[in-house]
Design a protein around this motif. Sequence first.
Motif, short mmCIF file in Angstrom:
data_model
loop_
_atom_site.label_atom_id
_atom_site.label_comp_id
_atom_site.label_asym_id
_atom_site.label_seq_id
_atom_site.Cartn_x
_atom_site.Cartn_y
_atom_site.Cartn_z
N GLY A 38 32.75 136.84 70.33
CA GLY A 38 33.95 136.22 70.87
C GLY A 38 34.70 135.40 69.83
N ARG A 39 35.96 135.15 70.10
CA ARG A 39 36.77 134.33 69.20
C ARG A 39 36.35 132.86 69.31
NH1 ARG A 39 41.99 136.55 67.63
NH2 ARG A 39 42.11 138.74 68.27
N VAL A 40 36.49 132.15 68.22
CA VAL A 40 36.20 130.72 68.21
C VAL A 40 37.28 129.99 69.02
CG1 VAL A 40 35.95 128.67 66.78
CG2 VAL A 40 35.04 130.87 65.99
N CYS A 41 36.86 129.17 69.96
CA CYS A 41 37.80 128.47 70.84
C CYS A 41 37.84 126.98 70.53
CB CYS A 41 37.39 128.64 72.31
SG CYS A 41 37.54 130.32 72.94
N TYR A 42 38.96 126.38 70.84
CA TYR A 42 39.07 124.93 70.90
C TYR A 42 38.64 124.51 72.30
CZ TYR A 42 41.84 125.40 66.66
OH TYR A 42 42.25 125.69 65.38
N ASP A 43 37.64 123.68 72.39
CA ASP A 43 37.09 123.31 73.69
C ASP A 43 37.83 122.10 74.25
OD1 ASP A 43 35.61 122.88 75.94
OD2 ASP A 43 33.66 122.93 74.94
N PHE A 44 38.71 122.35 75.22
CA PHE A 44 39.51 121.30 75.84
C PHE A 44 39.07 121.04 77.28
CE2 PHE A 44 43.70 120.86 73.31
CZ PHE A 44 43.00 120.90 72.11
N ARG A 45 37.87 121.47 77.66
CA ARG A 45 37.44 121.34 79.05
C ARG A 45 37.32 119.89 79.50
NH1 ARG A 45 32.30 125.20 78.83
NH2 ARG A 45 32.28 124.27 76.74
N VAL A 93 36.07 135.60 74.44
CA VAL A 93 35.95 134.20 74.03
C VAL A 93 34.55 133.64 74.24
CG1 VAL A 93 38.39 133.64 74.33
CG2 VAL A 93 36.84 133.45 76.29
N SER A 94 33.58 134.51 74.50
CA SER A 94 32.20 134.06 74.66
C SER A 94 31.27 135.12 74.09
CB SER A 94 31.88 133.81 76.14
OG SER A 94 32.01 135.00 76.89
N PRO A 130 42.71 130.46 70.80
CA PRO A 130 42.29 130.27 72.20
C PRO A 130 41.83 128.84 72.46
CG PRO A 130 41.03 132.03 71.07
CD PRO A 130 41.71 131.20 70.03
N ILE A 131 42.28 128.30 73.56
CA ILE A 131 41.83 126.99 74.04
C ILE A 131 41.03 127.21 75.31
CG2 ILE A 131 42.60 124.83 75.09
CD1 ILE A 131 44.98 124.89 73.20
N ARG A 132 39.79 126.73 75.32
CA ARG A 132 38.96 126.88 76.50
C ARG A 132 39.27 125.74 77.46
NH1 ARG A 132 32.83 128.51 75.71
NH2 ARG A 132 33.95 130.36 75.04
N TRP A 133 40.04 126.07 78.49
CA TRP A 133 40.47 125.11 79.50
C TRP A 133 39.45 125.05 80.64
CZ3 TRP A 133 43.70 121.41 81.14
CH2 TRP A 133 44.00 121.30 82.49
N GLN A 134 38.86 126.19 80.94
CA GLN A 134 37.78 126.31 81.91
C GLN A 134 36.72 127.21 81.31
OE1 GLN A 134 40.18 127.91 85.12
NE2 GLN A 134 39.97 126.02 86.29
#
Length: 217
Positions: free
Chosen positions: A145-152, A140-141, A128-132
């Motif tokens: 939640g799954r560990v996300c790549y933070d691309f915000r 995802v929180s 998962p990529i956190r776009w917002q």
Amino acid sequence: MSDQNKPPFRIREDYVYHAFISYKRGDLLHGWLRTHFYKELKSRLTDVMGEEAKIFVDYDVEVGLVPSNALLECLYHSRCLVSICGDAYFRSPWCSVEWRTFEARDLSNGDINLSKDGKNYTLKRIFPIRWQDCIANPLVSGPNGRVCYDFREYRHSHESWSKHETYIDFQKDVDCLAERISALVDGIEPLSAVGSWVNPLYCPLLNTTPEEFPFKL
């Protein structure tokens, strides 16, 4: 096999794609995906694998509640899912089918554990990529939640962003993602072992939990 469990496409002997990009269509995200993310991920995954990366992405607008059979076939024959997440993602029937497909594989086959290049990996089939912000969805929180790549901080669709100093940070994060996808490709089970497919007609939206699946694996 019942009609409910029979895929509407031919199942091949092996995977076709290394990764499937899942996202809720939108103008800014669409531009960022085309201009920056796809080309960077493909280039960097190709470099780390030593072969051409095959990444599926569909740029068509979502029409109807159920993805086309052609898209479902590409989804089924992909090794992992790269999900570009925002709150709208979890309300999309298409994204729900895409996520649930790989969540079902995780539940059925478990994590992928392997060592590569001196590193130990424990991998799931969804990246998962956190776009917002996704504060409304526990997938995802929160503590489970799954560990996300933070691309915000990378939400720029214009080509000129590639000359900004933050683009280097973006490339480093894509490198990390590519490294983990490459490790998954090395350790993934054969396609014949992925289990049942997820029928979109019986797939709950992502605001329900895995325990509430209306199907068995």
